[in-house]
Motif scaffolding. Structure first.
Motif, short mmCIF file in Angstrom:
data_model
loop_
_atom_site.label_atom_id
_atom_site.label_comp_id
_atom_site.label_asym_id
_atom_site.label_seq_id
_atom_site.Cartn_x
_atom_site.Cartn_y
_atom_site.Cartn_z
N VAL A 44 0.83 -1.20 0.00
CA VAL A 44 0.00 0.00 0.00
C VAL A 44 0.87 1.26 0.00
CG1 VAL A 44 -1.67 1.34 1.34
CG2 VAL A 44 -2.00 -1.11 1.04
N VAL A 45 1.87 1.31 0.89
CA VAL A 45 2.72 2.50 0.91
C VAL A 45 3.56 2.56 -0.36
CG1 VAL A 45 4.75 1.56 2.12
CG2 VAL A 45 4.14 3.95 2.41
N GLY A 46 3.93 1.41 -0.90
CA GLY A 46 4.69 1.41 -2.15
C GLY A 46 3.89 2.02 -3.29
N ALA A 47 2.62 1.64 -3.39
CA ALA A 47 1.77 2.19 -4.45
C ALA A 47 1.56 3.68 -4.26
CB ALA A 47 0.42 1.46 -4.47
N ALA A 48 1.31 4.10 -3.01
CA ALA A 48 1.07 5.52 -2.74
C ALA A 48 2.32 6.35 -3.01
CB ALA A 48 0.61 5.70 -1.29
N TYR A 49 3.46 5.89 -2.55
CA TYR A 49 4.70 6.64 -2.74
C TYR A 49 5.11 6.68 -4.21
CZ TYR A 49 6.50 7.94 1.89
OH TYR A 49 6.72 8.57 3.09
N ARG A 50 5.01 5.56 -4.90
CA ARG A 50 5.41 5.56 -6.31
C ARG A 50 4.53 6.50 -7.13
NH1 ARG A 50 6.59 0.08 -5.17
NH2 ARG A 50 4.49 -0.56 -5.76
N ALA A 51 3.25 6.55 -6.82
CA ALA A 51 2.35 7.47 -7.53
C ALA A 51 2.74 8.92 -7.27
CB ALA A 51 0.90 7.21 -7.12
N PHE A 52 3.02 9.24 -6.00
CA PHE A 52 3.41 10.61 -5.67
C PHE A 52 4.76 10.95 -6.29
CE2 PHE A 52 5.04 13.89 -2.67
CZ PHE A 52 4.07 14.86 -2.93
N MET A 53 5.68 10.01 -6.27
CA MET A 53 6.99 10.24 -6.88
C MET A 53 6.85 10.53 -8.38
SD MET A 53 8.98 7.20 -4.83
CE MET A 53 10.58 7.31 -5.65
N ALA A 54 5.92 9.85 -9.05
CA ALA A 54 5.71 10.09 -10.47
C ALA A 54 5.24 11.52 -10.71
CB ALA A 54 4.70 9.10 -11.03
N ALA A 55 4.39 12.03 -9.81
CA ALA A 55 3.93 13.41 -9.95
C ALA A 55 5.05 14.40 -9.68
CB ALA A 55 2.76 13.66 -8.99
N VAL A 56 5.85 14.14 -8.66
CA VAL A 56 6.95 15.04 -8.31
C VAL A 56 7.97 15.11 -9.44
CG1 VAL A 56 8.89 15.39 -6.72
CG2 VAL A 56 6.63 14.78 -5.83
N ARG A 57 8.22 13.99 -10.10
CA ARG A 57 9.19 13.98 -11.21
C ARG A 57 8.80 14.95 -12.32
NH1 ARG A 57 9.10 8.26 -10.33
NH2 ARG A 57 11.06 7.59 -9.35
N GLU A 58 7.53 15.22 -12.47
CA GLU A 58 7.08 16.09 -13.55
C GLU A 58 7.10 17.57 -13.18
OE1 GLU A 58 3.66 15.02 -15.73
OE2 GLU A 58 4.25 12.91 -15.92
N LEU A 59 7.44 17.88 -11.94
CA LEU A 59 7.52 19.28 -11.53
C LEU A 59 8.86 19.87 -11.97
CD1 LEU A 59 6.15 19.15 -7.87
CD2 LEU A 59 4.97 20.02 -9.89
N ASP A 60 8.80 21.04 -12.58
CA ASP A 60 10.02 21.79 -12.87
C ASP A 60 10.04 23.03 -11.98
OD1 ASP A 60 8.13 23.49 -13.99
OD2 ASP A 60 8.64 22.95 -16.05
#
Length: 235
Positions: A17-33
């Motif tokens: 559960v935490v893996g899914a939540a963190y990976r999803a948030f990490m994907a969003a953060v990667r797109e921030l410039d």
């Protein structure tokens, strides 16, 4: 039957559960410039970079907790942990204001958002590695309380998912939160409420409404009855 993701990993247990939540948030953060890091969020007074810094401190806390085993008995679980984070009294409001100022001040010290982004991503990845190695039954210490490691991981998934929704308020094109994280938020909110919410809210709206991030109409308050006065369930 245990559900697995595309890599064959369990997604229903705490680490999944935490893996899914963190990976999803990490994907969003990667797109921030750098430019988008100044966009406002669903957290009062915070730009995206402030929110990412706050999530960095939570990831650092997670690493500390997962490496702080104790022989003490747990005094909180994944639901009761949030009872300390209601902001309706003066002490809660002052604590929240201090936290907002701290995040804004320190996040502003990063001259380039990319530095903060990469620090968050590498720290979050370390949390996921530690989560995969943790015994979910082991009591650990965090923020003055003792939780089993598995219960701690579920609280981390809730934190990441709620802030993921905050991040997308003004940046809706970013990747969204995980279904597992949203389901964990619902489970937690229903636990705090003491029953399934008697309203046809989807997971995302429930997360925002029950944490004070979205308005609750008069009709919805009537449906909630006396429980309406308990909102937000946590802030």
């Amino acid at each position: 039957m245990t559900r697995t993701d595309d890599a064959g990993e369990e997604t229903t247990g705490p680490a999944g559960v935490v893996g899914a939540a963190y990976r999803a948030f990490m994907a969003a953060v990667r797109e921030l410039d750098d430019e988008r890091s100044w966009a406002p969020t669903g957290c009062a007074g915070w730009a995206a970079r402030d929110l990412v810094f706050h999530c960095l401190t939570d990831a650092q806390r997670a690493l500390n907790a997962l490496h702080s085993p104790t022989g003490e008995a747990p005094d909180r679980d994944a639901v009761s942990y949030w009872a300390d984070w209601r902001q309706q009294d003066a002490t809660g409001r002052e604590r929240a204001a201090q936290g907002r100022r701290f995040a804004r001040t320190v996040a502003g010290m990063f001259l380039c958002f990319g530095q903060l982004r990469e620090l968050y991503l590498e720290t979050a990845a370390a949390v996921l590695h530690a989560a995969g190695q943790a015994d979910p039954r082991q009591p650990v210490v965090t923020q003055g309380h003792v939780l089993r490691a598995g219960e701690l991981l579920r609280t981390l998934a809730v934190e990441a998912t709620v802030h993921h929704l905050d991040l997308r308020v003004h940046l809706p094109a970013l990747p969204g939160p995980s279904a597992e994280g949203l389901a964990e938020v619902r489970r937690t909110l229903d636990g705090l409420l003491g029953r399934p919410v008697p309203l046809p809210w989807d997971d995302a709206h429930y997360a925002r409404a029950a944490t004070g991030r979205a308005p609750v109409t008069a009709a919805e308050r009537a449906a909630l009855g006396p429980d309406a006065a308990r909102l937000p369930l946590f802030g």
